[in-house]
Write a protein that holds these residues in place. Structure first.
Motif, mmCIF file in Angstrom:
data_model
loop_
_atom_site.group_PDB
_atom_site.id
_atom_site.type_symbol
_atom_site.label_atom_id
_atom_site.label_comp_id
_atom_site.label_asym_id
_atom_site.label_seq_id
_atom_site.Cartn_x
_atom_site.Cartn_y
_atom_site.Cartn_z
ATOM 1 N N GLY A 163 -57.686 156.941 -20.104
ATOM 2 C CA GLY A 163 -58.024 158.353 -19.914
ATOM 3 C C GLY A 163 -59.449 158.559 -19.471
ATOM 4 N N HIS A 164 -60.285 157.507 -19.572
ATOM 5 C CA HIS A 164 -61.688 157.590 -19.173
ATOM 6 C C HIS A 164 -62.045 156.316 -18.410
ATOM 7 C CE1 HIS A 164 -62.415 161.066 -21.858
ATOM 8 N NE2 HIS A 164 -61.573 160.450 -22.667
ATOM 9 N N GLY A 165 -61.399 156.100 -17.279
ATOM 10 C CA GLY A 165 -61.651 154.914 -16.482
ATOM 11 C C GLY A 165 -60.486 153.963 -16.411
ATOM 12 N N SER A 166 -59.425 154.227 -17.147
ATOM 13 C CA SER A 166 -58.237 153.379 -17.114
ATOM 14 C C SER A 166 -56.999 154.259 -17.156
ATOM 15 C CB SER A 166 -58.234 152.420 -18.313
ATOM 16 O OG SER A 166 -56.994 151.744 -18.421
ATOM 17 N N SER A 167 -55.969 153.853 -16.416
ATOM 18 C CA SER A 167 -54.708 154.605 -16.405
ATOM 19 C C SER A 167 -53.734 154.102 -17.462
ATOM 20 C CB SER A 167 -54.060 154.503 -15.017
ATOM 21 O OG SER A 167 -53.798 153.138 -14.695
ATOM 22 N N ALA A 168 -54.128 153.062 -18.213
ATOM 23 C CA ALA A 168 -53.251 152.518 -19.248
ATOM 24 C C ALA A 168 -53.057 153.524 -20.374
ATOM 25 C CB ALA A 168 -53.825 151.220 -19.796
ATOM 26 N N ARG A 169 -51.938 153.390 -21.057
ATOM 27 C CA ARG A 169 -51.653 154.263 -22.194
ATOM 28 C C ARG A 169 -51.840 153.565 -23.530
ATOM 29 N NH1 ARG A 169 -45.864 156.841 -20.814
ATOM 30 N NH2 ARG A 169 -45.434 154.620 -20.466
ATOM 31 N N SER A 170 -51.899 152.241 -23.530
ATOM 32 C CA SER A 170 -52.114 151.496 -24.763
ATOM 33 C C SER A 170 -52.965 150.263 -24.463
ATOM 34 C CB SER A 170 -50.787 151.086 -25.407
ATOM 35 O OG SER A 170 -50.011 150.308 -24.510
ATOM 36 N N VAL A 171 -53.549 149.706 -25.514
ATOM 37 C CA VAL A 171 -54.476 148.582 -25.375
ATOM 38 C C VAL A 171 -54.022 147.457 -26.295
ATOM 39 C CG1 VAL A 171 -56.866 147.800 -25.602
ATOM 40 C CG2 VAL A 171 -56.391 150.131 -24.826
ATOM 41 N N ARG A 172 -54.064 146.236 -25.772
ATOM 42 C CA ARG A 172 -53.753 145.044 -26.552
ATOM 43 C C ARG A 172 -54.960 144.115 -26.517
ATOM 44 N NH1 ARG A 172 -50.365 143.062 -30.565
ATOM 45 N NH2 ARG A 172 -49.838 140.858 -30.197
ATOM 46 N N PHE A 173 -55.503 143.796 -27.696
ATOM 47 C CA PHE A 173 -56.614 142.868 -27.802
ATOM 48 C C PHE A 173 -56.075 141.504 -28.211
ATOM 49 C CE2 PHE A 173 -58.689 146.990 -28.991
ATOM 50 C CZ PHE A 173 -59.466 147.109 -27.859
ATOM 51 N N ILE A 174 -56.585 140.461 -27.547
ATOM 52 C CA ILE A 174 -56.213 139.088 -27.859
ATOM 53 C C ILE A 174 -57.501 138.303 -28.073
ATOM 54 C CG2 ILE A 174 -55.011 137.010 -27.090
ATOM 55 C CD1 ILE A 174 -53.385 138.791 -25.185
ATOM 56 N N ALA A 175 -57.679 137.783 -29.277
ATOM 57 C CA ALA A 175 -58.878 137.012 -29.589
ATOM 58 C C ALA A 175 -58.472 135.668 -30.159
ATOM 59 C CB ALA A 175 -59.757 137.762 -30.584
ATOM 60 N N ALA A 176 -59.212 134.635 -29.779
ATOM 61 C CA ALA A 176 -58.963 133.297 -30.310
ATOM 62 C C ALA A 176 -60.272 132.736 -30.839
ATOM 63 C CB ALA A 176 -58.393 132.381 -29.232
ATOM 64 N N GLY A 177 -60.309 132.470 -32.144
ATOM 65 C CA GLY A 177 -61.500 131.879 -32.748
ATOM 66 C C GLY A 177 -62.735 132.720 -32.560
ATOM 67 N N ILE A 178 -63.811 132.098 -32.058
ATOM 68 C CA ILE A 178 -65.073 132.803 -31.866
ATOM 69 C C ILE A 178 -64.962 133.859 -30.773
ATOM 70 C CG2 ILE A 178 -66.029 131.212 -30.158
ATOM 71 C CD1 ILE A 178 -67.875 132.866 -33.140
ATOM 72 N N GLY A 179 -63.838 133.866 -30.030
ATOM 73 C CA GLY A 179 -63.593 134.916 -29.044
ATOM 74 C C GLY A 179 -63.452 136.298 -29.652
ATOM 75 N N ILE A 180 -63.451 136.390 -30.962
ATOM 76 C CA ILE A 180 -63.389 137.687 -31.633
ATOM 77 C C ILE A 180 -64.668 138.494 -31.415
ATOM 78 C CG2 ILE A 180 -64.333 136.792 -33.790
ATOM 79 C CD1 ILE A 180 -61.631 139.519 -33.445
ATOM 80 N N THR A 181 -65.781 137.820 -31.093
ATOM 81 C CA THR A 181 -67.074 138.522 -31.087
ATOM 82 C C THR A 181 -67.150 139.700 -30.116
ATOM 83 O OG1 THR A 181 -67.940 136.723 -29.696
ATOM 84 C CG2 THR A 181 -68.418 136.635 -32.043
ATOM 85 N N PRO A 182 -66.742 139.579 -28.836
ATOM 86 C CA PRO A 182 -66.798 140.771 -27.987
ATOM 87 C C PRO A 182 -65.682 141.761 -28.287
ATOM 88 C CG PRO A 182 -65.876 138.955 -26.748
ATOM 89 C CD PRO A 182 -66.306 138.387 -28.068
ATOM 90 N N ILE A 183 -64.616 141.290 -28.956
ATOM 91 C CA ILE A 183 -63.476 142.150 -29.236
ATOM 92 C C ILE A 183 -63.750 143.081 -30.423
ATOM 93 C CG2 ILE A 183 -61.023 142.169 -29.856
ATOM 94 C CD1 ILE A 183 -61.502 141.189 -27.051
ATOM 95 N N LEU A 184 -64.534 142.628 -31.395
ATOM 96 C CA LEU A 184 -64.796 143.447 -32.590
ATOM 97 C C LEU A 184 -65.310 144.847 -32.247
ATOM 98 C CD1 LEU A 184 -66.387 141.069 -35.279
ATOM 99 C CD2 LEU A 184 -64.320 142.453 -35.525
ATOM 100 N N PRO A 185 -66.358 144.991 -31.416
ATOM 101 C CA PRO A 185 -66.812 146.347 -31.085
ATOM 102 C C PRO A 185 -65.780 147.137 -30.299
ATOM 103 C CG PRO A 185 -68.411 144.696 -30.370
ATOM 104 C CD PRO A 185 -67.215 143.964 -30.823
ATOM 105 N N MET A 186 -64.943 146.446 -29.503
ATOM 106 C CA MET A 186 -63.898 147.141 -28.759
ATOM 107 C C MET A 186 -62.862 147.736 -29.701
ATOM 108 S SD MET A 186 -63.182 144.635 -25.497
ATOM 109 C CE MET A 186 -64.488 144.140 -24.368
ATOM 110 N N MET A 187 -62.518 147.003 -30.743
ATOM 111 C CA MET A 187 -61.575 147.520 -31.737
ATOM 112 C C MET A 187 -62.124 148.785 -32.396
ATOM 113 S SD MET A 187 -60.794 143.799 -33.409
ATOM 114 C CE MET A 187 -59.931 144.422 -34.850
ATOM 115 N N ALA A 188 -63.406 148.758 -32.729
ATOM 116 C CA ALA A 188 -64.019 149.924 -33.361
ATOM 117 C C ALA A 188 -64.000 151.132 -32.432
ATOM 118 C CB ALA A 188 -65.451 149.589 -33.780
ATOM 119 N N VAL A 189 -64.254 150.902 -31.129
ATOM 120 C CA VAL A 189 -64.224 151.996 -30.157
ATOM 121 C C VAL A 189 -62.805 152.533 -30.008
ATOM 122 C CG1 VAL A 189 -64.427 152.494 -27.693
ATOM 123 C CG2 VAL A 189 -66.284 151.357 -28.884
#
Length: 379
Positions: A163-189
């Motif tokens: 709705g603000h730069g993306s036409s998607a209606r839902s979001v799926r986050f995929i994190a593996a191990g230390i890959g969680i670090t950039p995903i954590l703030p995205m989850m909060a947003v």
């Protein structure tokens, strides 16, 4: 008026006449000209111009907190504040810091704190015994109270909110191990915006993956899945619930993934024919070389010639001979490995060099290559 077809006929070597023709020369302009002729020569010695140093973007922050956040004790968080307590530069989810370590190494770590908190930066670092030494230096040498030099924040992995730069209606986050670090703030947003989102968090074991307590607050929106309990996840498991009618992942989905290269490659292949699904990802290791040709590097300082294979980066080949060669991101956007070419044409594959820099012969060894058979570097 077109000045080429209708040039000025008034000579501009003297002040122009008064606007209403009362005087031959406008008295205010005459007075201003006289004052300027006296004032500027008088003022110049009192306010000389001084050369300024170029801003290299480096700032110092103080390490104020350090915590172990994985059961195997191989992941620590480091929290920084400005030494004078002032506000830090604003950042957005997906951003990272360049950490300039005392040894001279520079390493990039994703910000994993709260973007709304401008008093603190937080990063997380996994200890990698057989890596390039940066993570070991962080774990073994940085202590609370130390001043640490940084560059950034910079963002090569931004999130586009539906709705603000993306036409998607839902979001799926995929994190593996230390890959969680950039995903954590995205989850909060995503939670703050009230988005329809879910996440799968994978890793070798529960002891190896960090922030389990922190992601638990999101409840059943997050699925924890470990290889030692369930084996490697399938693409269906990574992408979440399927459409019961088609048996495939529903469209209008935005996927944000950070993890090992094999996982990213499998996702890219799986979603290659799905234009209705956005795939955004960040890798912590160099991408494979595509359409590479072998060439030879000559080091100008020694005359030594280094062969570079078709599937090898120039940086990798150079470090076999010069282990101290600087590098960081290995993906062409930090500039740490930049050197100057003295001869030979360059096949530029980076994201940061300007046209003047390329014309000057600058070259990023981590991604760029020689466009011919040979190149000479100022090393």
């Amino acid at each position: 008026m077109n000045q080429r077809l209708h040039p000025h006929s008034t000579e501009m070597t003297s002040p122009p006449p008064h606007l209403y023709g009362r005087w031959r020369h406008d008295p205010m302009l005459l007075m201003g000209t006289a004052i300027a002729k006296v004032w500027w020569p008088f003022w110049r010695p009192m306010a000389p111009l001084h050369p300024t140093t170029a801003d290299d973007g480096v700032t110092a922050v103080r390490l104020v907190d350090r915590q172990v956040v994985a059961a195997d004790e191989n992941v620590v968080t480091l929290t920084f504040e400005a030494p004078d307590g002032t506000l830090l530069t604003r950042w957005h989810p997906g951003a990272h810091l360049d950490i300039l370590l005392p040894s001279g190494r520079m390493r990039e770590y994703s910000l994993c704190g709260d973007p709304a908190d401008r008093r603190q930066y937080r990063i997380a670092v996994r200890r990698i015994p057989d890596g390039g030494g940066g993570s070991i230096e962080v774990h073994d040498t940085l202590r609370v109270g130390d001043l640490v030099r940084i560059r950034g924040p910079r963002n090569a992995f931004p999130i586009a909110v539906p709705g603000h730069g993306s036409s998607a209606r839902s979001v799926r986050f995929i994190a593996a191990g230390i890959g969680i670090t950039p995903i954590l703030p995205m989850m909060a947003v995503a939670e703050r915006f009230g988005l329809d989102w879910s996440m799968i968090y994978t890793g070798r074991s529960r002891t190896s993956i960090p922030f389990l307590d922190e992601v638990a607050r999101f409840g059943d929106k997050v699925t924890i899945r470990t290889d030692d309990e369930s084996g490697l996840p399938s693409m269906t498991e990574l992408l979440g619930p399927t459409d019961p009618q088609t048996g495939s992942t529903p469209g209008d989905l935005a996927v944000y993934c950070c993890g090992p290269v094999p996982m990213l490659d499998r996702l890219r292949t799986h979603l290659a024919d799905r234009p209705d699904i956005e795939l955004h990802y960040e890798r912590f290791s160099p991408p494979p070389v595509e359409d590479g040709r072998p060439f030879t590097i000559t080091l100008a300082s020694t005359g030594q010639q280094i062969p570079v294979a078709a599937d090898e980066t120039a940086l990798s080949a150079i470090r076999k001979t010069v282990p101290s060669a600087p590098y960081s991101c290995q993906q062409g956007f930090c500039g740490t490995c930049k050197v100057r070419t003295l001869s030979g044409a360059v096949d530029h594959r980076d994201n940061i060099l300007t046209e003047p820099e390329r014309a000057d012969g600058q070259f990023l060894t981590c991604v760029s290559r020689a466009s011919g058979d040979h190149i000479t570097l100022d090393l």
